[in-house]
Design a protein around this motif. Structure first.
Motif, short mmCIF file in Angstrom:
data_model
loop_
_atom_site.label_atom_id
_atom_site.label_comp_id
_atom_site.label_asym_id
_atom_site.label_seq_id
_atom_site.Cartn_x
_atom_site.Cartn_y
_atom_site.Cartn_z
N THR A 122 0.86 -1.18 0.00
CA THR A 122 0.00 0.00 0.00
C THR A 122 0.90 1.23 0.00
O THR A 122 1.75 1.37 0.88
CB THR A 122 -0.92 0.02 1.23
OG1 THR A 122 -1.80 -1.11 1.17
CG2 THR A 122 -1.75 1.29 1.29
N ILE A 123 0.72 2.10 -0.98
CA ILE A 123 1.59 3.27 -1.16
C ILE A 123 0.74 4.53 -1.17
O ILE A 123 -0.16 4.68 -2.00
CB ILE A 123 2.43 3.16 -2.44
CG1 ILE A 123 3.35 1.94 -2.36
CG2 ILE A 123 3.24 4.43 -2.65
CD1 ILE A 123 4.17 1.70 -3.62
N ASN A 124 1.04 5.44 -0.25
CA ASN A 124 0.33 6.70 -0.12
C ASN A 124 1.32 7.83 -0.43
O ASN A 124 2.20 8.14 0.36
CB ASN A 124 -0.21 6.84 1.31
CG ASN A 124 -1.05 8.08 1.51
OD1 ASN A 124 -1.42 8.75 0.56
ND2 ASN A 124 -1.37 8.38 2.75
N SER A 125 1.20 8.41 -1.62
CA SER A 125 2.08 9.49 -2.06
C SER A 125 1.36 10.82 -1.87
O SER A 125 0.32 11.06 -2.48
CB SER A 125 2.45 9.29 -3.54
OG SER A 125 3.22 10.36 -4.02
N GLN A 126 1.93 11.68 -1.01
CA GLN A 126 1.26 12.93 -0.66
C GLN A 126 2.21 14.11 -0.73
O GLN A 126 3.30 14.09 -0.15
CB GLN A 126 0.71 12.86 0.77
CG GLN A 126 -0.50 11.98 0.97
CD GLN A 126 -1.05 12.13 2.37
OE1 GLN A 126 -0.37 11.88 3.36
NE2 GLN A 126 -2.30 12.55 2.47
N GLY A 127 1.80 15.15 -1.44
CA GLY A 127 2.51 16.43 -1.39
C GLY A 127 3.95 16.39 -1.85
O GLY A 127 4.77 17.16 -1.36
#
Length: 225
Positions: A128-133
């Motif tokens: 699970t990859i959460n790419s933010q900002g």
């Protein structure tokens, strides 16, 4: 001789050439380093390590930069949680910025200022990859197809289309683009373990946030800065 647990110690042989290697550990902070040109990876986090933060580092001139997870078949890494924050991914980098296997990765407020040779964020075995900002600046002069940020290294599209990868508030330049999959939406519960904190800054601030990335200057007798 190196102790690996309260009840076991053994001979530690020759290292495999990583700059930083985290093995079977938890609650680790890797902060303010300048890393380049190692024999293997710059940062490897393996063998069920978790609660690892990699922040404020300046990374340059290397092929395989960050690897999280021992292998696609090592299921103990499914609970791995790693945060990659406030790093400056500089010139001469090729791939694994980072590469995540099975676990949960929060990639937040990093500056990818000089492009990448093959891909920036990759993974295998359903991480699970959460790419933010983040700020992604592709370099069209390095390779003809290096403007895609993401790369899935196992499974066909019928499999990885269900993997939870999202881009939220990222900036893209020079044709850079992120291929999302699985759950979408800022409040999706699927990303709870890949959301290490709620204070992600806007991507327009990334240049200022990462301006002091890298090894600190520490004059003798004075505070580091």
């Amino acid at each position: 001789m190196v102790r690996s647990s309260p009840s076991h110690f053994g001979w530690r042989g020759v290292a495999d050439g990583d700059a930083v290697s985290i093995f079977g550990s938890s609650n680790v902070w890797i902060d303010h380093n300048s890393l380049s040109n190692c024999a293997d990876g710059l940062v490897d986090v393996v063998m069920a390590s978790t609660a690892v933060t990699i922040s404020n580092n300046y990374l340059t001139h290397h092929n395989k930069v960050m690897l999280f997870g021992h292998s696609d078949s090592y299921t103990a890494d499914k609970d791995m949680q790693v945060t990659v924050a406030y790093n400056h991914f500089g010139e001469g980098l090729t791939q694994r910025l980072p590469h995540c296997r099975q676990g949960y990765c929060h990639v937040v407020n990093n500056d990818y200022s000089h492009g990448w040779g093959i891909y920036a964020i990759g993974g295998g075995a359903n991480p699970t990859i959460n790419s933010q900002g983040n700020r992604f600046v592709a370099d069209p002069n390095r390779y003809p197809y290096s403007n895609e940020v993401t790369k899935r290294t196992s499974g066909g599209e019928s499999e990885w289309k269900n993997w939870n990868w999202r881009s939220e508030g990222d900036l893209f330049f020079n044709g850079a683009y992120f291929v999302p999959s699985g759950a979408t939406g800022a409040d999706s519960a699927a990303y709870a373990k890949a959301s290490s904190y709620s204070g992600a800054k806007t991507s327009s601030m990334v240049g200022a946030i990462t301006s002091a990335a890298g090894a600190l200057t520490c004059p003798k007798g004075h505070m580091c800065h």
